[in-house]
Design an enzyme around this catalytic site. Structure first.
Site, PDB file in Angstrom:
ATOM      1  N   PRO A   2      54.839  90.899  17.328  1.00  0.00           N
ATOM      2  CA  PRO A   2      55.520  90.039  16.393  1.00  0.00           C
ATOM      3  C   PRO A   2      55.520  88.586  16.780  1.00  0.00           C
ATOM      4  O   PRO A   2      55.971  88.206  17.857  1.00  0.00           O
ATOM      5  CB  PRO A   2      56.934  90.568  16.456  1.00  0.00           C
ATOM      6  CG  PRO A   2      57.068  91.136  17.839  1.00  0.00           C
ATOM      7  CD  PRO A   2      55.729  91.189  18.435  1.00  0.00           C
ATOM      8  N   GLU A   3      55.063  87.770  15.888  1.00  0.00           N
ATOM      9  CA  GLU A   3      55.282  86.336  15.974  1.00  0.00           C
ATOM     10  C   GLU A   3      56.248  85.987  14.844  1.00  0.00           C
ATOM     11  O   GLU A   3      56.747  86.877  14.158  1.00  0.00           O
ATOM     12  CB  GLU A   3      53.956  85.579  15.850  1.00  0.00           C
ATOM     13  CG  GLU A   3      52.942  86.009  16.909  1.00  0.00           C
ATOM     14  CD  GLU A   3      51.627  85.242  16.833  1.00  0.00           C
ATOM     15  OE1 GLU A   3      51.647  84.067  16.433  1.00  0.00           O
ATOM     16  OE2 GLU A   3      50.593  85.819  17.174  1.00  0.00           O
ATOM     17  N   HIS A  96      59.475 106.816  21.801  1.00  0.00           N
ATOM     18  CA  HIS A  96      59.784 105.461  22.274  1.00  0.00           C
ATOM     19  C   HIS A  96      60.855 104.784  21.436  1.00  0.00           C
ATOM     20  O   HIS A  96      60.857 103.558  21.315  1.00  0.00           O
ATOM     21  CB  HIS A  96      58.535 104.577  22.338  1.00  0.00           C
ATOM     22  CG  HIS A  96      57.395 105.183  23.090  1.00  0.00           C
ATOM     23  ND1 HIS A  96      57.444 105.405  24.441  1.00  0.00           N
ATOM     24  CD2 HIS A  96      56.193 105.628  22.671  1.00  0.00           C
ATOM     25  CE1 HIS A  96      56.299 105.961  24.823  1.00  0.00           C
ATOM     26  NE2 HIS A  96      55.527 106.109  23.770  1.00  0.00           N
ATOM     27  N   ARG A 115      55.745  99.851  24.563  1.00  0.00           N
ATOM     28  CA  ARG A 115      55.454  99.168  25.832  1.00  0.00           C
ATOM     29  C   ARG A 115      56.706  98.662  26.534  1.00  0.00           C
ATOM     30  O   ARG A 115      56.644  98.243  27.691  1.00  0.00           O
ATOM     31  CB  ARG A 115      54.477  98.024  25.573  1.00  0.00           C
ATOM     32  CG  ARG A 115      53.134  98.551  25.110  1.00  0.00           C
ATOM     33  CD  ARG A 115      52.173  97.434  24.791  1.00  0.00           C
ATOM     34  NE  ARG A 115      51.731  96.754  25.988  1.00  0.00           N
ATOM     35  CZ  ARG A 115      50.912  95.692  25.977  1.00  0.00           C
ATOM     36  NH1 ARG A 115      50.493  95.197  24.832  1.00  0.00           N
ATOM     37  NH2 ARG A 115      50.538  95.144  27.088  1.00  0.00           N
ATOM     38  N   ARG A 159      52.845  66.607  27.881  1.00  0.00           N
ATOM     39  CA  ARG A 159      52.398  67.870  28.458  1.00  0.00           C
ATOM     40  C   ARG A 159      51.102  67.758  29.227  1.00  0.00           C
ATOM     41  O   ARG A 159      50.259  66.935  28.930  1.00  0.00           O
ATOM     42  CB  ARG A 159      52.224  68.896  27.350  1.00  0.00           C
ATOM     43  CG  ARG A 159      53.541  69.290  26.772  1.00  0.00           C
ATOM     44  CD  ARG A 159      53.507  70.622  26.146  1.00  0.00           C
ATOM     45  NE  ARG A 159      52.988  71.679  26.980  1.00  0.00           N
ATOM     46  CZ  ARG A 159      53.719  72.696  27.413  1.00  0.00           C
ATOM     47  NH1 ARG A 159      54.995  72.749  27.154  1.00  0.00           N
ATOM     48  NH2 ARG A 159      53.164  73.657  28.106  1.00  0.00           N
TER      49      ARG A 159
END
Length: 278
Positions: A2-3, A96, A115, A159
């Site tokens: 998911p983003e 899960h 996971r 950055r």
DNA sequence: TAGAGCCTGCGG
DNA sequence: CCGCAGGCTCTA
């Protein structure tokens, strides 16, 4: 999975289905999730049981839920493989499954995460934005209070390292992940290897605009389903058909026909058309 | 600021 | 069998 667009898609199905319903039951697997932290079942029971789910919202890739009259906020992060589903109590539980919230009216919210890179947290509602993990998040790319081009350009100028890596840093901008970083850089025509600090104000503005368009389009298509992603009802996303570079190594660029290349940056795959992206 | 590590599952 | 996966955290 998911983003931002996928989390937003889940939110838009979970929220209307569960809002106003009381939490009747809380069940958690005893397995550790991210960082070895198990689902805090006892605390969740204390904070949620008997209360109505009042509001759901999203911050970066976190799903957040407040209960009526409560001092705590439930925070869910889906990691790589997490799914949040609305199901009937009688339906078999997927392997899960790590959290089940039984709601009045006979629905369950189920968190499934093979996971176990996801997280289930209970946060103090009053300190929400001043405490981890939300305090560390940068501005949202979309919506009210979203990051503005000038601020984005200034942040990039400070950055080190490539622009692609910067986009994945949730402290700079919350919600962008590997797929949409690649897609937005393609859309903006920017080489993912360019040093972030090298982008001028115009390029930064173009990149932010590309990010917004890409994320907005992905939300309208209910996210990208490569494997796991689905909304609360199990409906898959459709944006995977519209991906221009992600996962298309060796295939022709849809714009110029040159082969899409796959690079490695910060131990993640980057996909790009090095003819279109400079 | 890279790289390894955390996990399971799947496709080549 | 190996490598890789939509994320993030900790270490050098």
């Amino acid at each position: 999975m998911p983003e931002l667009p996928e989390v937003e898609t889940v939110l838009r199905t979970i929220a209307p289905a569960s809002r106003g319903r009381r939490v009747r039951r809380v069940w958690g697997s005893r397995q550790p999730l991210r960082g070895g932290q198990p689902v805090p079942v006892a605390a969740l029971r204390r904070a949620l049981a008997g209360r109505r789910l009042a509001r759901w919202w999203r911050r970066g890739k976190y799903l957040l839920a407040a209960v009526e009259g409560g001092r705590s906020v439930l925070a869910l992060h889906l990691g790589m493989s997490g799914r949040l589903r609305i199901q009937r109590p009688g339906e078999p539980r997927a392997p899960h499954t790590h959290l089940v919230l039984g709601l009045e009216g006979g629905l369950e919210l189920r968190l499934v995460d093979a996971r176990r890179f996801g997280t289930v947290l209970l946060l103090d509602a009053r300190r929400l934005v001043h405490e981890p993990p939300l305090a560390a998040l940068g501005p949202e790319p979309l919506g009210r209070g979203a990051l503005r081009p000038a601020a984005f350009a200034r942040a990039l100028a400070r950055r080190r390292g490539p622009i692609k890596n910067a986009l994945l840093d949730q402290r700079l901008l919350a919600g962008v992940g590997n797929i949409y970083a690649c897609e937005a850089l393609f859309e903006a025509g920017i080489d993912p290897r360019r040093p972030a600090a090298e982008l001028d104000a115009k390029e930064a503005a173009a990149l932010l605009a590309a990010l917004r368009r890409t994320l907005g389009r992905a939300i309208r298509h209910c996210g990208t389903t490569l494997r796991d992603h689905a909304d609360g009802w199990g409906v898959r996303g459709r944006y995977q058909r519209l991906l221009r570079v992600y996962g298309r190594a060796g295939e022709p660029c849809r714009r110029c026909g040159a082969p899409i290349v796959q690079l490695v940056q910060a131990a993640r795959s980057t996909f790009a058309c090095l003819r279109c992206q400079r």
